[in-house]
Design an enzyme around this catalytic site. Structure first.
Site, short mmCIF file in Angstrom:
data_model
loop_
_atom_site.label_atom_id
_atom_site.label_comp_id
_atom_site.label_asym_id
_atom_site.label_seq_id
_atom_site.Cartn_x
_atom_site.Cartn_y
_atom_site.Cartn_z
N SER A 198 32.68 14.73 14.48
CA SER A 198 32.87 16.13 15.24
C SER A 198 31.67 16.64 15.60
O SER A 198 31.63 17.63 16.47
CB SER A 198 33.92 16.96 14.19
OG SER A 198 32.83 17.16 13.04
N GLU A 249 38.79 14.77 21.54
CA GLU A 249 37.74 14.75 22.32
C GLU A 249 37.17 13.41 22.62
O GLU A 249 36.55 12.83 21.68
CB GLU A 249 36.61 15.78 21.74
CG GLU A 249 37.11 17.22 21.89
CD GLU A 249 36.09 18.21 21.17
OE1 GLU A 249 35.92 19.25 21.62
OE2 GLU A 249 35.67 17.96 19.83
N ASN A 292 34.15 22.91 18.68
CA ASN A 292 33.04 23.44 17.71
C ASN A 292 32.02 24.11 18.20
O ASN A 292 31.83 25.16 17.60
CB ASN A 292 32.40 22.33 16.89
CG ASN A 292 33.57 21.56 15.93
OD1 ASN A 292 34.56 22.16 15.65
ND2 ASN A 292 33.28 20.73 15.18
#
Length: 571
Positions: free
Chosen positions: A404, A437, A475
Site C-alpha cells: 500500500s 490501485e 493514502n
C-alpha cells in the site's frame, strides 16, 4: 412566494429544489450572465411542464417585496453577506423572515448587520443543497419564532434533511474536508494522476459519494477558494493556502458546475458531460490462466477468494502446511458468510472452493502466469519473496506486489525482472472493495500493465493507474486528512465523537476520521504516516505526537477494542 438572493452553487441548487416542489420564486442576482445561465437551465429542466411554477429572475431587489421568506445565498464572505442582507431588509416589510445560508460565519454578527436581527435565522449547508441533503437550521438568541419556523418550513419544502451538528464541529469538519479537497487539486496539478483517476480512487477507496474534484465542481471552485483563503488567514496554517491550480482556475472563471466548466464539463442543465473517447494505444494483454498468491494472511486470503469467485484457478502458497490449511478454512468461512448474507449461492461457493488450491509447495508458482505477493508490509520481507519469485517463476510471468505504500521498483529489482513487476494494491476486504490501485514503475512493459489491468477488470474490480510513489493516490490524500483530525484533539473543546458526526452528517462520508482511524488500526495508521513523512518530509504527512503516544500506550483501535471511538471492557 419565496425569494432567493444569490444564484451561485447554493442559490441555484436551492432554486431548483423549490421549483421542483412547485414554489413560486423571485431570484435575484446582480450578474446578468448568471441570470441568463440559470434561465437556460430552468428551461431545459422544464421541458414543457404544464404546471411549472412562476419564476422571476431579476437584478431588482424591490421585486422581493411579496415574498413570504427570503433566502440570502451570496458567497461566504462576511462583508458581502451583510450588504446583501441589508438590501433584502430594505426591500421587504418588517417581519419577513430572512434566512442566511452561511456555513461558518458568526450568525449573530450577520443578524445584527442586517438591521433586522429578530427576523434572521440560518441554514447551515455543508455542500450545495440536494434532495435529502443535510442542512442544519440555526438561530440566534434574538431570532423570532416566526423566522425559525420559516426556516423549518423551507427545509421541508425543499426536501432537505435537518441535522444537528453544532457550530464548532461543523467548522472543524469543514476545515478537514477542505484540506483534503485542496490536497487533491495539488496532486492533480503536479501530474501524478488524472482527475478522474483521483476521483475514482477516493470514491471507491473511501466510500465517498463524490470524488474530491467532483465535489469541488459541485461546491464551486471560487467558494472553496474563498473558504480556504479565510482558513489560511484565521489559522495561519499554510496547508490551507489554496493550491496553485485552484487559484488559476478561479482566475479563468472555470468555477465548476455553475459555470459549465471546472475539472469536468457540464451541459445546459448542469449535468456532467461524458469525456470524448480517446483512441486506445494499450498493448495486447497476455492470457492469465493460473494465478498464484503468496501469503496466508487476511489480504492473501481475500485476494485468493476474489480470484476464485471470478472463475479463475488460483494457488495460494503459504510458508507451512498448517498455514495453508488455515488459509483455505478462512476462505471457506468467508464464502459461507457471503452465502448467509445472500451475496453468493451455495453453488457459487462450491465452484470457488474447487478452483482454490492451498499449499506450502512454492514450486507450484512455476506454473502461474501471474503471481501476487501478499506478505507482511515490510520491504526486506518483500525483497526476499521477490528474489525467490524471480528465480522460480516462468520467464514472462507477471509478478505483482500488494503493497500500500512501499516501493514497487525495489521489488522489481529484487526479482531481477525489469518490466514484469507491477503494484496491484487491493483494498481490504478484498472480496468486497472494487478499487485496485495499479502501480506502474518507470520500466514496466506496456504489455505487463495491460495484462494487470485486464486481470483486475476480470475480477470485477476498477483499476486506477498511478506511478510508483509512496502512498499512491488514496493514502497520500487520506492520511494528511486523518493526521489533521488527530491534531484537532490537542485543541481544547474538540471531540472525536462530535467531529465524526459532523463529517458523516454534513458531508455524507461513510464514517468520520476517528472511526476510520480505529478501523484501519492506529498502529497501521502510524506506520503509513511514518513512511509518508519519510518520503515527502512535509508537515501534513508528519504523524501527530498524540497518535504516537496512543500506539505506545497500546491503543490500536478496533483490533484490540482500545481506540479513539472503540472502547472495550476495563481490565
Amino acid at each position: 412566494m419565496t425569494g432567493i438572493v444569490g444564484l451561485g452553487s447554493v442559490g441555484e441548487e436551492l432554486l431548483t429544489l423549490l421549483y421542483a416542489a412547485g414554489h413560486r420564486i423571485v431570484a435575484v442576482d446582480t450578474d446578468l450572465d448568471v441570470l441568463a445561465r440559470v434561465g437556460r437551465r430552468l428551461k431545459a429542466l422544464d421541458d414543457g411542464r404544464a404546471d411549472a411554477p412562476e419564476v422571476v429572475l431579476t437584478a431588482d431587489h424591490s421585486l422581493l417585496r411579496p415574498a413570504q421568506a427570503v433566502v440570502e445565498a451570496v458567497p461566504e464572505d462576511a462583508t458581502a453577506k451583510a450588504r446583501a442582507l441589508r438590501q433584502v431588509a430594505e426591500a421587504v416589510p418588517p417581519g419577513t423572515p430572512l434566512l442566511t445560508t452561511t456555513a461558518g460565519l458568526p450568525l449573530l454578527s450577520l443578524a445584527l448587520a442586517s438591521g433586522r436581527p429578530e427576523d434572521l435565522a440560518g441554514l447551515r449547508l455543508f455542500t450545495p443543497p440536494a434532495a435529502d441533503g443535510p442542512v442544519e437550521p440555526v438561530r440566534t438568541p434574538l431570532t423570532s419564532e416566526a423566522a425559525a419556523e420559516a426556516a423549518d418550513r423551507l427545509v421541508a419544502a425543499a426536501g432537505l434533511r435537518p441535522v444537528a451538528v453544532g457550530a464548532g464541529p461543523a467548522a472543524d469538519a469543514t476545515a478537514l474536508v477542505l484540506g483534503l479537497l485542496n490536497g487533491a487539486v495539488a496532486l492533480y496539478d503536479e501530474g501524478y494522476a488524472a482527475h478522474h483517476e483521483i476521483d475514482t480512487a477516493m470514491r471507491l477507496g473511501c466510500g465517498l459519494a463524490l470524488g474530491p474534484l467532483e465535489m469541488l465542481d459541485h461546491i464551486g471552485l471560487d467558494t472553496a477558494h474563498a473558504a480556504l483563503s479565510e482558513l489560511r488567514r484565521t489559522t495561519g496554517d499554510p496547508l490551507f493556502a489554496p493550491a496553485g491550480l485552484l487559484t488559476r482556475m478561479v482566475a479563468a472563471e472555470r468555477l465548476g458546475r455553475k459555470s459549465g466548466e471546472g475539472f469536468y464539463a457540464y451541459d445546459e442543465t448542469g449535468a456532467r458531460l461524458a469525456p470524448a473517447d480517446e483512441p486506445s494505444a494499450a498493448a495486447e494483454a497476455r492470457p492469465v490462466r493460473l494465478v498464484g498468491v503468496v501469503g496466508s494472511g487476511t489480504m492473501a486470503c481475500g485476494i485468493a477468494e476474489s480470484v476464485a469467485t471470478a472463475g479463475r484457478p488460483v494457488v495460494l502458497v503459504a510458508r507451512t502446511a498448517g498455514k495453508a490449511e488455515r488459509a483455505r478454512q478462512s476462505v471457506d468461512a468467508s464464502l459461507a458468510r457471503a452465502v448467509h448474507r445472500g451475496r453468493r449461492t451455495e453453488e457459487q461457493r462450491d465452484a470457488a472452493l474447487a478452483l482454490l488450491e492451498s499449499t506450502d509447495d512454492a514450486g507450484r508458482l512455476a506454473d502461474c502466469d501471474l503471481v501476487i505477493e501478499a506478505v507482511a508490509e515490510d520491504l526486506d520481507v518483500k525483497r526476499r519473496v521477490f528474489a525467490e519469485l524471480g528465480a522460480r517463476c516462468a520467464p514472462g510471468a507477471l509478478l505483482a506486489t500488494t503493497t500500500s505504500s512501499l516501493s514497487v521498483a525495489a521489488c522489481e529489482r529484487a526479482a531481477g525482472r525489469p518490466g514484469d513487476v507491477v503494484g496491484i494494491h487491493f483494498f481490504n476486504p478484498a472480496p468486497l472493495m472494487r478499487l485496485v490501485e495499479l502501480v506502474r514503475t518507470d520500466t514496466v512493459r506496456p504489455q505487463a500493465l495491460a495484462t494487470a489491468e485486464g486481470f483486475c477488470r476480470s475480477l470485477g474490480k476498477t483499476p486506477v493507474t498511478c506511478p510508483d510513489r509512496t502512498g499512491f493516490i488514496v493514502n497520500s490524500l487520506l492520511f494528511p486528512y486523518l493526521g489533521a483530525a488527530m491534531t484537532l484533539l490537542e485543541r481544547r473543546g474538540a471531540g472525536a465523537e462530535e467531529t465524526d458526526a459532523a463529517v458523516q452528517q454534513g458531508f455524507g462520508y461513510p464514517m468520520g476520521p476517528f472511526t476510520l482511524l480505529d478501523t484501519i488500526g492506529l498502529d497501521v495508521s502510524l506506520a503509513i504516516q511514518d513512511r509518508l513523512f519519510e518520503h515527502f518530509g512535509t508537515p501534513e504527512h508528519e504523524p501527530s505526537p498524540a497518535l504516537r503516544q496512543l500506539v505506545a500506550a497500546g491503543f490500536l483501535g478496533r483490533k484490540n477494542r482500545r481506540g479513539l471511538r472503540t472502547a472495550g471492557p476495563r481490565s
